[in-house]
Enzyme design. Structure first.
Site, PDB file in Angstrom:
ATOM      1  N   ALA A 110       1.042  63.777  26.439  1.00 28.96           N
ATOM      2  CA  ALA A 110      -0.133  62.935  26.219  1.00 28.96           C
ATOM      3  C   ALA A 110      -1.228  63.674  25.461  1.00 28.96           C
ATOM      4  CB  ALA A 110      -0.679  62.456  27.563  1.00 28.96           C
TER       5      ALA A 110
ATOM      6  N   ILE B 194      -4.300  63.819  26.091  1.00 31.70           N
ATOM      7  CA  ILE B 194      -5.288  64.435  26.971  1.00 31.70           C
ATOM      8  C   ILE B 194      -4.823  65.771  27.524  1.00 31.70           C
ATOM      9  CG2 ILE B 194      -4.409  63.259  29.045  1.00 31.70           C
ATOM     10  CD1 ILE B 194      -8.101  64.064  28.204  1.00 31.70           C
TER      11      ILE B 194
ATOM     12  N   ARG C  21      10.147  61.336  27.204  1.00 34.96           N
ATOM     13  CA  ARG C  21      11.314  60.478  27.026  1.00 34.96           C
ATOM     14  C   ARG C  21      12.056  60.859  25.740  1.00 34.96           C
ATOM     15  NH1 ARG C  21      11.273  56.917  31.010  1.00 34.96           N
ATOM     16  NH2 ARG C  21       9.311  56.141  31.871  1.00 34.96           N
TER      17      ARG C  21
ATOM     18  N   TYR D 186      11.659  62.613  32.767  1.00 33.00           N
ATOM     19  CA  TYR D 186      10.681  62.803  33.830  1.00 33.00           C
ATOM     20  C   TYR D 186      11.383  63.148  35.140  1.00 33.00           C
ATOM     21  CZ  TYR D 186       7.606  60.212  30.599  1.00 33.00           C
ATOM     22  OH  TYR D 186       6.896  59.776  29.510  1.00 33.00           O
TER      23      TYR D 186
ATOM     24  N   LEU E  82       0.483  59.908  32.398  1.00 30.21           N
ATOM     25  CA  LEU E  82       1.207  58.788  31.819  1.00 30.21           C
ATOM     26  C   LEU E  82       0.303  57.552  31.721  1.00 30.21           C
ATOM     27  CD1 LEU E  82       4.551  59.267  33.778  1.00 30.21           C
ATOM     28  CD2 LEU E  82       4.134  59.821  31.367  1.00 30.21           C
TER      29      LEU E  82
ATOM     30  N   LYS F  13      -6.926  59.578  36.032  1.00 25.95           N
ATOM     31  CA  LYS F  13      -7.540  58.326  36.447  1.00 25.95           C
ATOM     32  C   LYS F  13      -7.229  57.254  35.408  1.00 25.95           C
ATOM     33  CE  LYS F  13     -10.048  59.626  33.205  1.00 25.95           C
ATOM     34  NZ  LYS F  13      -9.456  60.546  32.291  1.00 25.95           N
TER      35      LYS F  13
ATOM     36  N   ASP G  55     -10.247  51.979  31.947  1.00 24.36           N
ATOM     37  CA  ASP G  55     -10.351  53.228  31.194  1.00 24.36           C
ATOM     38  C   ASP G  55     -11.740  53.846  31.325  1.00 24.36           C
ATOM     39  OD1 ASP G  55      -8.871  54.980  29.136  1.00 24.36           O
ATOM     40  OD2 ASP G  55     -10.792  54.604  28.166  1.00 24.36           O
TER      41      ASP G  55
END
Length: 324
Positions: free
Chosen positions: A9, A11, A34, A55, A71, A94, A173
């Protein structure tokens, strides 16, 4: 603590890899995606020694102590539960889950297993919020109103944060921060009085505003948006009988912040030094795992946060995430 990250990701470098360099107790030891080639590329770029092609393989890796779950929102509960079942501690991005029912399921599983599960509200671990709570608790008198803003522009409407299926929406978000900060600074757990949304597509909010009320009668209001007339505002305000507190940029104060306090008519400004919020958070996660130090954002707190989010969606006439 050896931690593996689920997915590559955007982040992850900011939230985990860079902070781990400043927290010697933590080693980012594995990554899974994946697409194995994508995981391998990510691992090579960030110096992660092990790559898993799924995963499932990462969660089952016996050499790992913990799992970082960044995720998409709709997958948080599923993979946090699988990590708990495998005996791994979990740092989950979060919002914790798609809805409060999922959050309760995860919280119950964490309680049964005894592992540390912590929601990644990184701002909560910075000294700025500790100082803000001290001011609210000792200088403002009885709290009468709390207001939070988490508004930023995200006009890339193909982003997964606009996907109903993946648990998107401005409240999920940006708004999860606004809800959490309002709860943190307020006098008790609030209830939702009213809410109104601007939508981008059916069921998906691009902006949300909500009115809340605390048990003692204090009021609350929150604003969240990914695309609205309020392009950028990240702030919190507490009004008490003796004065007020206003914070600009409570989410990432290491870059810039301003805290203005007015008590009995006297106004002052304070700055609070500290490491990056993500570094503070990872240090707290390591302490919870290694020393048993209770985290500030445990599953019970996540259940309370998701309950408010669900209620806001209902009041706004939009579906609770994960329910469609």
């Amino acid at each position: 603590m050896r931690i593996g990250t689920l997915g590559a990701a955007r982040i992850t470098p900011t939230a985990l890899i860079k902070p781990a360099r400043a927290v010697p107790e933590v080693e980012v030891a594995a990554v899974a995606a994946r697409d194995r080639s994508r995981a391998a590329e990510f691992a090579a770029k960030h110096g992660i020694p092990h790559v898993h092609g799924s995963y499932e393989d990462l969660v089952a890796d016996p050499s790992l102590t913990a799992v970082y779950n960044p995720l998409p929102n709709a997958l948080h509960a599923e993979w946090t539960l699988k990590a708990i079942e495998a005996g791994k501690h979990v740092l989950c991005e979060k919002p914790f889950t798609s809805n409060a029912a999922e959050a309760r399921t995860v919280a119950d599983a964490a309680a049964r297993s005894g592992v540390v599960v912590m929601e990644a509200f990184h701002y909560r671990y910075h000294p700025l919020m500790e100082r803000a709570l001290e001011i609210v608790g000792t200088q403002l008198g009885e709290v009468r109103h709390v207001e939070t803003w988490m508004c930023f522009p995200l006009p890339r409407f193909s982003d997964i944060r606009y996907s109903l299926k993946l648990g998107g929406g401005a409240l999920m978000d940006a708004g999860c921060y606004a809800v959490h900060c309002l709860r943190t600074l307020g006098p008790g757990e609030p209830s939702v009085v009213a809410a109104a949304a601007l939508t981008k597509s059916p069921g998906v909010d691009r902006a949300m505003a909500a009115d809340l009320r605390f048990p003692g009668g204090a009021t609350g209001r929150l604003h969240a948006s990914m695309w609205s007339g309020q392009l950028l505002k990240i702030a919190a305000r507490v009004e008490g009988e003796r004065g007020s507190l206003h914070i600009t940029n409570f989410v990432a104060p290491q870059f810039f912040h301003r805290m203005t306090v007015t008590v009995d008519g006297v106004r002052r400004r304070e700055r609070v030094a500290g490491d990056a919020t993500y570094t503070c958070q990872l240090r707290a996660f390591a302490a919870a795992v290694g020393q048993g130090t209770p985290p500030l954002t445990p599953p019970a707190d996540s259940v309370a946060n998701m309950t408010i989010i669900d209620d806001i969606y209902r009041k706004a006439g939009l579906p609770v995430r994960g329910a469609v």
